[in-house]
Design a protein around this motif. Structure first.
Motif, PDB file in Angstrom:
ATOM      1  N   PHE A 158     -14.716  -4.864   0.553  1.00  0.00           N
ATOM      2  CA  PHE A 158     -14.090  -5.978   1.251  1.00  0.00           C
ATOM      3  C   PHE A 158     -14.014  -5.790   2.765  1.00  0.00           C
ATOM      4  N   ILE A 159     -13.912  -4.529   3.198  1.00  0.00           N
ATOM      5  CA  ILE A 159     -13.793  -4.240   4.634  1.00  0.00           C
ATOM      6  C   ILE A 159     -14.740  -3.102   4.966  1.00  0.00           C
ATOM      7  N   GLY A 160     -15.507  -3.289   6.015  1.00  0.00           N
ATOM      8  CA  GLY A 160     -16.441  -2.255   6.441  1.00  0.00           C
ATOM      9  C   GLY A 160     -16.079  -1.695   7.796  1.00  0.00           C
ATOM     10  N   PRO A 161     -16.825  -0.690   8.255  1.00  0.00           N
ATOM     11  CA  PRO A 161     -16.558  -0.113   9.570  1.00  0.00           C
ATOM     12  C   PRO A 161     -16.938  -1.066  10.693  1.00  0.00           C
ATOM     13  N   GLN A 261     -18.420 -10.265   4.536  1.00  0.00           N
ATOM     14  CA  GLN A 261     -18.725 -11.692   4.560  1.00  0.00           C
ATOM     15  C   GLN A 261     -17.827 -12.498   3.625  1.00  0.00           C
ATOM     16  N   ARG A 262     -17.586 -11.991   2.416  1.00  0.00           N
ATOM     17  CA  ARG A 262     -16.781 -12.758   1.472  1.00  0.00           C
ATOM     18  C   ARG A 262     -15.374 -12.995   2.007  1.00  0.00           C
ATOM     19  N   ALA A 373      -4.703  -8.876  -1.440  1.00  0.00           N
ATOM     20  CA  ALA A 373      -3.791  -8.243  -0.491  1.00  0.00           C
ATOM     21  C   ALA A 373      -4.396  -8.202   0.907  1.00  0.00           C
ATOM     22  N   ILE A 374      -5.666  -7.820   0.990  1.00  0.00           N
ATOM     23  CA  ILE A 374      -6.329  -7.763   2.298  1.00  0.00           C
ATOM     24  C   ILE A 374      -6.447  -9.155   2.897  1.00  0.00           C
ATOM     25  N   LEU A 375      -6.818 -10.121   2.075  1.00  0.00           N
ATOM     26  CA  LEU A 375      -6.944 -11.504   2.532  1.00  0.00           C
ATOM     27  C   LEU A 375      -5.620 -12.024   3.089  1.00  0.00           C
ATOM     28  N   GLU A 376      -4.533 -11.789   2.369  1.00  0.00           N
ATOM     29  CA  GLU A 376      -3.224 -12.275   2.816  1.00  0.00           C
ATOM     30  C   GLU A 376      -2.818 -11.616   4.131  1.00  0.00           C
ATOM     31  N   GLN A 377      -3.048 -10.324   4.247  1.00  0.00           N
ATOM     32  CA  GLN A 377      -2.667  -9.635   5.476  1.00  0.00           C
ATOM     33  C   GLN A 377      -3.503 -10.112   6.658  1.00  0.00           C
TER      34      GLN A 377
END
Length: 432
Positions: A158-161, A261-262, A373-377
């Motif tokens: 979901f999250i990259g560098p 991207q997503r 969780a990542i999306l909401e934050q």
């Protein structure tokens, strides 16, 4: 004094580009290498510290360990992000001792790894605290930094560098023999262990002799304060000495991460479908153990009185001026807000605490819980007005947002909502 204003009609959206993921390669090429930190004159109120206890932070050319990004137009099929906030990341010069450019160079390096796999890690906010702390220790000790987070699934899904690549040596470290690895557990609940208090005088070359040092930690404020006191800090990390802890967290997280991207597409849809040029008001309401996450713990300070929070949010009920986004660990809170505010919206996804799973494996995809969780934050970090209750999750979102403007806290023991600044969050909530 009326401090709220709607978006200008000619502006489609005002969002922070880095928080929603600068996922296009060309942006990396357009980073301008400034020799000192610059605060844009059009956003002079966008400062970190505004309080009688802590003087307002004034940046000058003496601190030269930043790069600034601002006013980029980022496209996801359509130009939607008209950025209007400073973006802060660490300079290449600051990172040079820990950077690995090519995978073949990994065997020659020493490493500090933040690890979250099978053991207790805490929720997303706890993990981000541990990542920030581990990254700072890597900088202090000249160790290449790697994130190894597989619980409940790979963070890289979901999250990259972004500006520092923490993935290059992941395959190599899996080949290192156990005798070359030392592992340290410093997950804290109600009290700190001696590792943190000993940091100012610690000789890390003598203490950490293995090629790989693995850290399990969820402490950041106490660690940051003691790193600033380390005997080698002037030589190794002089940029950190006069920084507030919120600034440090903001810098580190934006240096390390950009959403995939997503995640960008989901943020795009939330914004496109709900803002319509309005002022974005957000609230994160943490309840603790409740029917939505029965495996969670009761909050030590008690549950917030939600009616006080709802009463505060009523000033933003005008649907022509405001869009109201609610993030919560309680479906009951979501339902209450959606029933009473016509301008409210949420992600409408299953609530999962990523470290208090219990029987959730039987009911939902736990990786989707991490994604949510990542999306909401990320969404909270984009808000024009932000109200948080006591939680690491909401606090980190406020630090990522990077502005004390229109920032509000709810304090349970006095049952009040009040305006504050980023630095005062720690004074009030007293996180480790």
């Amino acid at each position: 004094m009326h401090i709220y204003k709607a978006f200008p009609s000619e502006t489609f959206f005002k969002l922070v580009a880095i928080s929603i993921g600068v996922a296009v390669t060309c942006l990396m090429c357009n980073i301008v290498d400034y020799s000192f930190f610059i605060t844009l004159p059009r956003r002079t109120k966008d400062k970190f510290a505004k309080t009688d206890k802590i003087p307002e932070k004034v940046f000058s050319g003496r601190n030269n360990n930043f790069e600034l990004q601002s006013s980029y137009l980022v496209s996801l099929n359509n130009p939607i992000y008209d950025t209007n906030r400073d973006i802060r990341i660490l300079r290449k010069e600051t990172l040079k001792n820990i950077v690995v450019e090519h995978e073949q160079d990994c065997p020659d390096k020493q490493f500090l790894i933040y690890k979250c796999s099978t053991q207790l890690c805490g929720g997303l906010g706890d993990r981000e605290r541990g990542i920030v702390s581990s990254f700072l220790l890597a900088l202090l000790t000249n160790r290449t930094f790697v994130i190894y987070m597989t619980k409940p699934c790979e963070l890289e899904n979901f999250i990259g560098p972004f500006f520092y690549n923490w993935t290059i040596c992941k395959k190599y470290i899996e080949t290192v023999q156990p005798e070359n690895i030392s592992e340290h557990y410093h997950i804290c609940g109600q009290r700190l262990d001696s590792f943190y208090t000993n940091i100012p005088n610690m000789n890390f070359k003598e203490v950490w002799t293995h090629q790989i040092v693995i850290m399990h930690t969820n402490v950041y404020n106490h660690l940051m304060n003691n790193i600033k006191l380390h005997k080698d800090i002037q030589r190794q990390m002089n940029w950190i000495i006069n920084m507030t802890n919120p600034e440090i967290v903001h810098l580190v997280l934006h240096t390390l991460f950009k959403p995939r991207q997503r995640l960008n597409e989901q943020l795009f849809e939330l914004v496109k479908n709900n803002l319509n040029g309005r002022h974005l008001v957000c609230s994160h309401i943490r309840i603790g153990k409740n029917p939505s996450i029965p495996g969670d713990l009761n909050l030590s300070e008690g549950k917030p009185k939600t009616q006080t929070i709802y009463s505060f949010l009523k000033r933003f009920k005008n649907p022509q001026k405001y869009a109201l986004y609610i993030a919560s660990d309680s479906n009951e809170v979501r339902h209450d807000i959606m029933s009473n505010f016509k301008n409210a919206f949420n992600v409408n996804r299953t609530i999962v605490h990523v470290d208090r799973l219990k029987n959730v494996y039987k009911t939902t995809n736990v990786c989707e819980g991490l994604f949510t969780a990542i999306l909401e934050q990320q969404m909270l970090s984009l808000c024009d007005t932000l109200l948080i209750t006591r939680s690491n999750f909401g606090t980190i979102a406020a630090y990522m947002r990077g502005s004390s403007e229109n920032l509000f806290l709810y304090q349970t023991d006095i049952d009040q909502v009040f305006s504050t600044n980023l630095t005062n969050i720690q004074i009030i909530y007293r996180f480790f």
